[in-house]
Design an enzyme around this catalytic site. Structure first.
Site, PDB file in Angstrom:
ATOM      1  N   LYS A  75      50.000 -30.333 -96.809  1.00  0.00           N
ATOM      2  CA  LYS A  75      48.899 -30.805 -97.672  1.00  0.00           C
ATOM      3  C   LYS A  75      48.099 -29.610 -98.152  1.00  0.00           C
ATOM      4  CE  LYS A  75      48.001 -34.410 -94.658  1.00  0.00           C
ATOM      5  NZ  LYS A  75      46.959 -34.862 -93.769  1.00  0.00           N
ATOM      6  N   ARG A 108      42.784 -36.581 -77.337  1.00  0.00           N
ATOM      7  CA  ARG A 108      41.426 -36.932 -77.775  1.00  0.00           C
ATOM      8  C   ARG A 108      40.678 -37.761 -76.723  1.00  0.00           C
ATOM      9  NH1 ARG A 108      41.784 -38.099 -84.344  1.00  0.00           N
ATOM     10  NH2 ARG A 108      41.162 -35.980 -84.919  1.00  0.00           N
ATOM     11  N   GLY A 113      40.495 -33.010 -90.265  1.00  0.00           N
ATOM     12  CA  GLY A 113      39.689 -32.907 -91.492  1.00  0.00           C
ATOM     13  C   GLY A 113      38.322 -32.295 -91.224  1.00  0.00           C
ATOM     14  N   GLY A 167      45.922 -31.947 -86.249  1.00  0.00           N
ATOM     15  CA  GLY A 167      46.896 -32.715 -85.473  1.00  0.00           C
ATOM     16  C   GLY A 167      48.266 -32.062 -85.410  1.00  0.00           C
TER      17      GLY A 167
HETATM   18  C1  3PG Z   1      41.095 -37.759 -87.953  1.00  0.00           C
HETATM   19  O1  3PG Z   1      42.066 -38.204 -87.331  1.00  0.00           O
HETATM   20  O2  3PG Z   1      41.182 -36.773 -88.688  1.00  0.00           O
HETATM   21  C2  3PG Z   1      39.757 -38.377 -87.731  1.00  0.00           C
HETATM   22  O3  3PG Z   1      39.800 -39.319 -86.713  1.00  0.00           O
HETATM   23  C3  3PG Z   1      39.210 -38.958 -89.011  1.00  0.00           C
HETATM   24  O4  3PG Z   1      39.983 -40.039 -89.455  1.00  0.00           O
HETATM   25  P1  3PG Z   1      39.906 -40.467 -90.974  1.00  0.00           P
HETATM   26  O5  3PG Z   1      40.530 -39.337 -91.765  1.00  0.00           O
HETATM   27  O6  3PG Z   1      40.653 -41.748 -91.090  1.00  0.00           O
HETATM   28  O7  3PG Z   1      38.443 -40.625 -91.350  1.00  0.00           O
END
Ligand code: 3PG
Ligand code: MG
Length: 389
Positions: free
Chosen positions: A193, A36, A366, A343
């Protein structure tokens, strides 16, 4: 959706506040993937090349703003950025009061989630941030689905706001795969999930030719087809949706014919291959079997576009990684336009060394799923509203 873009602005002499997603995975204070950080270096360099000054904002983790811990600090990320760019990085814990005007290098502000106003999207906090810059560049694709002060609220109060090049290219790549895919379009959806992927699968069912399922999603589909799944992870809320998708015939969702099971999930447990008809009540499905992998590979070979999120099994444990590995290699070999996000999935392609064969690796998890599901992201909505006003 149209939104203002950084490439169309003149940043000469401007204080550019750059919202990035530097929420990197960490273990014992060490950054375990700098993907990232690397992904946003071109944005930083582009601003500097135009003569703009870079002030970086990001969140890290989900700290409690009332008691932020040292382990939630962005300082290690700032140090990594200095290393990767070879530039001087000034780390600023008290940025919300004032930001030093440095001649060269980059200012990195402490974790925005150390302030309560961030996740509550406080108007006062948003206005305060807006007062600290000339231009606001939103380039945190991974957090663009959040209605937080630095991803949403602040955009209303700044003079000039735009999307950065990473956010723009994420949207363009995903839109290309979703809206005008070369067909067959194949989605691979796995992972543990399920509920977060429910809406995603419903949308994909409407546009894909095939959906390949793995992990808890596959178990849920098996269960909806009245197949015994024993002790496996399933999402009972999703069984009805799975049944509807299978019945509708709008998309081909091949179910696993064989799986790898064990009585418990551990590094030591023995993986036993079973036909799905032979799964026992105390079995846990932990991977797809070789016959299923072969059938899935056949579909992947014929694909012209592939969207992939989520491993097919517990790929972190060798004896349950075969299905994920087989599909990873099939995706790498295919001649299709391939797009990977999330991820865990990025960890898969790193583990099997196939990153270079993937056309687009998204920096979002997400946000990637949200954009697939709805075609919208809150930050983009705020940016296009700002441009109109
Ligand atoms: C992630 O890692 O999916 C993003 O950085 C968002 O993080 P969060 O789900 O804590 O808002
Ligand atoms: Mg996350």
């Amino acid at each position: 959706m149209t939104f203002p873009q950084m490439k169309d602005l003149d940043l000469q002499g401007q204080k550019a506040m750059l919202r990035l997603d530097l929420n990197v995975p960490m273990e014992n204070g060490q950054i375990t993937s700098d993907a990232r950080i690397k992904a946003v270096i071109p944005t930083i360099l582009a601003i500097q090349k135009q003569g703009g000054k870079v002030i970086v904002l990001s969140h890290l983790g989900r700290p409690n703003p009332e008691a932020p811990k040292a382990s939630d600090s962005l300082q290690p990320v700032a140090e990594k950025l200095a290393q990767l760019t070879g530039q001087q990085v000034h780390f600023e814990p008290n940025w919300i009061e004032s930001i030093p005007d440095i001649e060269n290098g980059i200012v990195v502000c402490e974790n925005v989630r150390f302030h309560e106003g961030e996740t509550s999207n406080s108007e006062a906090f948003s206005k305060q941030i807006a007062s600290l810059c000339d231009v606001y560049v939103m380039d945190a694709f991974g957090a663009a689905h959040r209605k937080h002060a630095t991803t949403y609220g602040v955009i209303t109060f700044v003079q000039i706001a735009c999307a950065g090049p990473l956010l723009t290219s994420e949207i363009e790549s995903l839109s290309k795969a979703m809206q005008e895919p070369e067909r067959p379009l194949v989605a691979i959806i796995g992972g543990a999930k399920v509920s977060s992927k429910l809406g995603v699968i419903e949308t994909l069912a409407g546009i894909c030719d095939h959906i390949i399922v793995g992990g808890a999603i596959a178990n849920t589909f098996l269960s909806s087809a009245q197949i015994e799944t024993g002790n496996s992870l399933i999402e009972s809320d999703m069984v009805a949706v799975a049944k509807r998708i299978l019945k509708s015939n709008q998309v081909n969702v091949p179910l696993p014919s064989d799986v790898m099971v064990a009585k418990e999930l551990s590094q030591e447990s023995e993986a036993v291959r079973k036909s799905v008809a032979d799964i026992e009540r105390d079995d846990q499905i932990l991977d797809i079997g070789p016959e299923t992998a072969k059938a899935y590979k056949h579909i992947i070979n014929s694909a012209k576009t592939i969207i992939w999120n989520g491993p097919l099994g517990v790929f972190e444990i060798d004896q349950f990684s075969g299905g994920t590995q087989a599909l990873a290699l099939a995706v790498a070999e295919s001649n299709s336009y391939t797009l990977v996000g999330g991820g865990d999935t990025v960890a898969v392609i790193e583990k099997y060394g196939i990153k270079d064969s993937i056309d687009y690796v998204s920096s979002g998890g997400g946000a990637f799923l949200e954009f697939i599901k709805s075609g919208k992201l809150l930050s983009l909505e705020a940016l296009s509203r700002h441009a109109k006003s």
